[in-house]
Enzyme design. Structure first.
Site, PDB file in Angstrom:
ATOM      1  N   CYS A   2      42.879  56.049  43.464  1.00  0.00           N
ATOM      2  CA  CYS A   2      43.379  57.344  43.382  1.00  0.00           C
ATOM      3  C   CYS A   2      42.720  57.706  44.831  1.00  0.00           C
ATOM      4  O   CYS A   2      41.414  58.091  45.232  1.00  0.00           O
ATOM      5  CB  CYS A   2      42.798  58.933  43.205  1.00  0.00           C
ATOM      6  N   ARG A  31      43.980  53.589  48.943  1.00  0.00           N
ATOM      7  CA  ARG A  31      42.728  53.879  47.485  1.00  0.00           C
ATOM      8  C   ARG A  31      44.192  53.697  46.012  1.00  0.00           C
ATOM      9  O   ARG A  31      43.079  53.821  44.880  1.00  0.00           O
ATOM     10  CB  ARG A  31      42.153  55.308  48.155  1.00  0.00           C
ATOM     11  N   TRP A  79      46.294  55.732  41.724  1.00  0.00           N
ATOM     12  CA  TRP A  79      45.911  54.406  41.003  1.00  0.00           C
ATOM     13  C   TRP A  79      45.937  55.429  39.187  1.00  0.00           C
ATOM     14  O   TRP A  79      45.260  54.803  38.940  1.00  0.00           O
ATOM     15  CB  TRP A  79      44.651  53.864  41.527  1.00  0.00           C
ATOM     16  N   ASN A 105      40.495  62.288  40.831  1.00  0.00           N
ATOM     17  CA  ASN A 105      40.601  60.691  40.691  1.00  0.00           C
ATOM     18  C   ASN A 105      38.908  60.335  39.753  1.00  0.00           C
ATOM     19  O   ASN A 105      38.469  61.670  39.806  1.00  0.00           O
ATOM     20  CB  ASN A 105      40.405  60.361  42.694  1.00  0.00           C
ATOM     21  N   GLY A 106      39.163  59.429  39.113  1.00  0.00           N
ATOM     22  CA  GLY A 106      38.281  59.026  38.298  1.00  0.00           C
ATOM     23  C   GLY A 106      39.027  59.627  36.908  1.00  0.00           C
ATOM     24  O   GLY A 106      40.393  59.083  36.303  1.00  0.00           O
ATOM     25  N   GLU A 489      35.327  32.756  47.262  1.00  0.00           N
ATOM     26  CA  GLU A 489      36.156  34.047  48.607  1.00  0.00           C
ATOM     27  C   GLU A 489      37.147  33.843  48.923  1.00  0.00           C
ATOM     28  O   GLU A 489      38.377  34.557  48.907  1.00  0.00           O
ATOM     29  CB  GLU A 489      34.732  34.454  49.791  1.00  0.00           C
ATOM     30  N   LYS A 493      40.980  35.771  48.125  1.00  0.00           N
ATOM     31  CA  LYS A 493      41.755  35.833  48.704  1.00  0.00           C
ATOM     32  C   LYS A 493      43.105  36.004  48.779  1.00  0.00           C
ATOM     33  O   LYS A 493      44.454  36.431  48.466  1.00  0.00           O
ATOM     34  CB  LYS A 493      41.508  35.721  50.748  1.00  0.00           C
ATOM     35  N   GLU A 496      44.358  37.194  45.177  1.00  0.00           N
ATOM     36  CA  GLU A 496      44.751  38.670  44.847  1.00  0.00           C
ATOM     37  C   GLU A 496      46.169  38.897  46.220  1.00  0.00           C
ATOM     38  O   GLU A 496      46.828  40.529  45.946  1.00  0.00           O
ATOM     39  CB  GLU A 496      43.475  39.279  45.681  1.00  0.00           C
ATOM     40  N   HIS A 512      33.104  16.638  36.117  1.00  0.00           N
ATOM     41  CA  HIS A 512      32.619  17.466  35.675  1.00  0.00           C
ATOM     42  C   HIS A 512      34.519  18.104  34.487  1.00  0.00           C
ATOM     43  O   HIS A 512      33.964  18.656  33.475  1.00  0.00           O
ATOM     44  CB  HIS A 512      31.487  18.217  35.548  1.00  0.00           C
ATOM     45  N   LYS A 615      40.968  49.829  46.845  1.00  0.00           N
ATOM     46  CA  LYS A 615      40.378  49.864  47.375  1.00  0.00           C
ATOM     47  C   LYS A 615      38.630  50.212  46.485  1.00  0.00           C
ATOM     48  O   LYS A 615      37.882  48.778  46.751  1.00  0.00           O
ATOM     49  CB  LYS A 615      39.968  50.306  48.564  1.00  0.00           C
TER      50      LYS A 615
HETATM   51  C1  F6R Z   1      38.402  41.545  46.836  1.00  0.00           C
HETATM   52  C2  F6R Z   1      37.819  43.150  47.149  1.00  0.00           C
HETATM   53  C3  F6R Z   1      37.084  43.283  45.944  1.00  0.00           C
HETATM   54  C4  F6R Z   1      35.685  43.960  46.388  1.00  0.00           C
HETATM   55  C5  F6R Z   1      34.846  44.270  44.995  1.00  0.00           C
HETATM   56  C6  F6R Z   1      34.113  45.742  45.606  1.00  0.00           C
HETATM   57  O1  F6R Z   1      39.537  41.350  48.250  1.00  0.00           O
HETATM   58  O2  F6R Z   1      37.852  44.029  47.880  1.00  0.00           O
HETATM   59  O3  F6R Z   1      36.661  42.185  45.357  1.00  0.00           O
HETATM   60  O4  F6R Z   1      34.560  42.993  47.024  1.00  0.00           O
HETATM   61  O5  F6R Z   1      35.641  45.688  44.571  1.00  0.00           O
HETATM   62  O6  F6R Z   1      33.734  46.795  46.248  1.00  0.00           O
HETATM   63  P1  F6R Z   1      32.331  46.828  47.006  1.00  0.00           P
HETATM   64  O7  F6R Z   1      32.541  46.235  47.980  1.00  0.00           O
HETATM   65  O8  F6R Z   1      33.766  48.336  47.240  1.00  0.00           O
HETATM   66  O9  F6R Z   1      31.653  47.317  45.772  1.00  0.00           O
END
Ligand code: F6R
Length: 620
Positions: A2, A31, A79, A105-106, A489, A493, A496, A512, A615
């Site tokens: 949010c 967000r 969100w 937000n929360g 990683e 990517k 997501e 394994h 985010k």
């Molecule tokens: C993946 C991504 C998430 C964040 C995770 C931690 O692309 O963005 O996996 O890395 O939610 O977020 P922060 O770094 O803001 O604590």
């Protein structure tokens, strides 16, 4: 999760509250994008509009049926937590017969009890399934009782449990927005004849770079000319003013098709800026922000990295380097697992919390737990003034600039860089490495922006391949040593952004079990270590490539320039420059980011706002 925006401007300013708020919501949409809404104080009273779906739907509605001009208001992009993403559950929520509007937000953890109480005792009929609506009605009750909006907000904040940032306006209190924060972010922007509130500074960066950081459990009231901050009991509380060191252009796409492409492209600068200004005239590392007594840092016997998602993978990369340089054991723990398994940490443990946003609730809770056990916590963070650095003993900031695309890219590289600086600093302090050895590694690190730039300039092959592979249903990623977190990683990517099944494995683990997944045509990315490494893992990874190649996999190999041993077994070879082993993740991850971004784009997906994600994950 949010995004919220508040604005109070003098009536004679050209800017309309709606334009300022919508501009802020556009920048806050990363967000959350399940719904968007605004509420404005106008000469005709309080008006509100909200729509499920992305901000564009709200904009269309405002275009078709405009709201009256206003100089004060609030906005929200959601969100969803409690209640589906519908119009009814969208914020703002109204109370006092439409005279109060509130955004949140929360998560209000005691909302069910409060809701029952409001229904049974005051006969209130709720029109949404959200936890937020409770706060709107409580504010209406409190305001009716005391006649003061700021005091009413303090009363409400004292009654709520959980995490919340609230903003509200009241039709009877012109030119005023009141806010409260606990465990959720809220910053104030100081303008000329106008003041702003936002989940982060991006909400108002187009108007001012003067910001005020709020502390935990504070209520703030803004008018066009005043900002008043108190605690939840009405006592005056301090706010810390600071200058935002980036401008509106940094939060725009700047000619790129999406923020993710822009941010991938900004990676050389993110690394360079994170390295900048961290040595003295004699080349010694001087991490001035690390306000932890040197004797404490000399005495630590274990490091625990806590982080989530991409940030945790950055921590996994850092583990290899820090253990190698400092000879201190490093554990990397997902922040949400850490606190709940009674971890063995004490005053000789250094906890490193890595977070781009500084607002990830899982990581915040891990930081709090670590400090309760007597551990010192260093935050590695990209967002000044956010909760994680504020609650840590010290902070080492990454200077990646604002990261707006939901999928993290440049923050990952900056996090690895900052972790390396921390590792070298500890090695310097504890005498694990000679000055010239540290200087040599720092010199290598300073060549990395150039190496990353070189990778970025040669990725047409990856883009073409990604477009061809738009129908792919599963992709595997293999790596070893520092290539293992890079493999994970790369898989994250792709999951997501492109909603494709993807998994990252340690290449040695293949035999394994995971090798059973290989069938003819299965695409497998393999991150190949340098053949120049001292006790090279290169041969072992080449053997893994042979094994999957023999079973019909389509092997897409990321190998350094000049490594021709991979050629006989590779369907595709993506070249990266020759760099020291521990620096390799800074270049090898780049093709994987671009692959995911391009493939998702080819599938017609919104790479900046993938489904179901937000985010900043500000709920546990
Ligand atoms: C993946 C991504 C998430 C964040 C995770 C931690 O692309 O963005 O996996 O890395 O939610 O977020 P922060 O770094 O803001 O604590």
């Amino acid at each position: 999760m949010c995004g919220i925006v508040g604005y109070a401007g003098a009536p004679d300013l050209d800017a309309s509250a709606l334009d300022v708020i919508l501009d802020g919501l556009r920048r806050m949409e990363y967000r959350g994008y399940d719904s968007a809404g605004v509420a404005l104080l106008t000469p005709e009273g309080l008006v509100a509009r909200k729509r499920s779906g992305k901000l564009a739907r709200l904009l269309q509605s405002l275009h078709d049926d405009p709201l009256p001009r206003s100089n004060t208001g609030i906005g929200h992009t959601r969100w969803a937590t409690h209640g589906a993403p519908t119009d009814a559950n969208a914020h703002p929520h109204l109370a006092a017969a439409g005279r109060i509007a509130l955004v949140h937000n929360g998560i209000i953890e005691n909302f069910a009890a409060l809701r029952a109480q409001l229904r049974d005792e005051a006969g209130i009929e709720f029109v949404s399934e959200t936890d937020t609506e409770v706060a709107a009605h409580l504010l209406a009750q409190a305001h009716a009782a005391c006649g003061d909006l700021s005091r009413a907000m303090q009363d409400v904040a004292r009654r709520l449990e959980g995490a919340f940032t609230l903003l509200a306006v009241h039709a009877d209190v012109p030119d005023t927005v009141v806010g409260a924060r606990r465990n959720s972010p809220l910053v104030v922007g100081l303008g000329e004849g106008a003041n702003f509130l936002g989940s982060d500074v991006a909400a108002f960066i187009g108007h001012t770079r003067r910001a005020v950081e709020l502390g935990q459990d504070q209520v703030v009231t803004i008018t066009p000319s005043t900002v008043t901050i108190t605690d939840f009991h009405g006592n005056t509380a301090p706010g810390r003013e600071y200058a935002v060191d980036w401008d509106a252009a940094a939060a725009e796409k700047g000619g790129f098709p999406n923020f993710m492409a822009k941010e991938i492209n900004e990676q050389p600068r993110a690394v360079a800026d994170t390295l900048r200004g961290r040595t003295d005239g004699e080349g010694h590392l001087t991490l001035d922000e690390l306000r932890i007594d040197e004797s404490v840092l000399r005495g630590i016997n274990k490091i625990v990295v806590v982080a989530c998602g991409t940030a945790a993978y950055a921590g996994m990369v850092a583990k290899y380097a820090i253990e190698h340089w400092c000879r201190i054991p490093v554990e990397v723990e997902l922040a949400h697992e850490f606190r709940y398994r009674d971890p063995v940490v004490d005053s000789r443990t250094l906890v490193v919390a890595i977070s781009q946003s500084g607002e990830t609730m899982d990581t915040i809770m891990a930081v709090r737990h670590a400090r309760e056990q007597g551990s010192r916590v260093i935050a590695i963070c990209n967002t000044r003034g956010s909760t994680i650095p504020r609650e840590s003993d010290a902070a080492l900031y990454t200077h990646a600039g604002p990261e707006i695309a939901v999928a993290s890219t440049k923050a990952f590289l900056a996090q690895i860089t900052a972790c390396y600086l921390l590792g070298l600093y500890l090695a310097q302090l504890r005498g694990n490495k000679y000055h010239d050895e540290i200087a040599a590694i720092l010199a290598d690190l300073r060549t990395m922006p150039g190496a990353i730039q070189k990778v970025l300039e040669g990725l047409e092959q990856v883009r073409t391949m990604a477009r061809w592979m738009a129908d792919t249903r599963s992709v595997l990623f293999l790596g070893r040593h520092v290539g293992f977190p890079v493999a994970m990683e790369g898989a994250l990517k792709l999951k997501e952004l492109a909603y494709i099944h993807a998994e990252g494995f340690a290449a040695g683990e293949l035999k394994h079990g995971p090798i059973a997944l290989i069938e003819p045509g299965q695409p497998v990315f393999v991150i190949v270590p340098s053949p120049r490494g001292k006790d090279s893992l290169h041969n072992k990874v080449v053997s893994s490539i042979q094994e999957i190649n023999a079973r019909g996999a389509r092997t897409i190999v990321i190998a350094e320039d000049g490594d021709d041993e991979v050629l006989p077994f590779a369907s595709e070879v993506i070249r990266i420059p020759q760099v020291p082993t521990l620096m390799a993740p800074l270049v090898s991850v780049v093709p994987l980011q671009v692959f995911a971004c391009e493939l998702a784009t080819a599938k017609g997906l919104d790479v900046d706002q993938p489904r179901n994600l937000a985010k900043s994950v500000t709920v546990e």
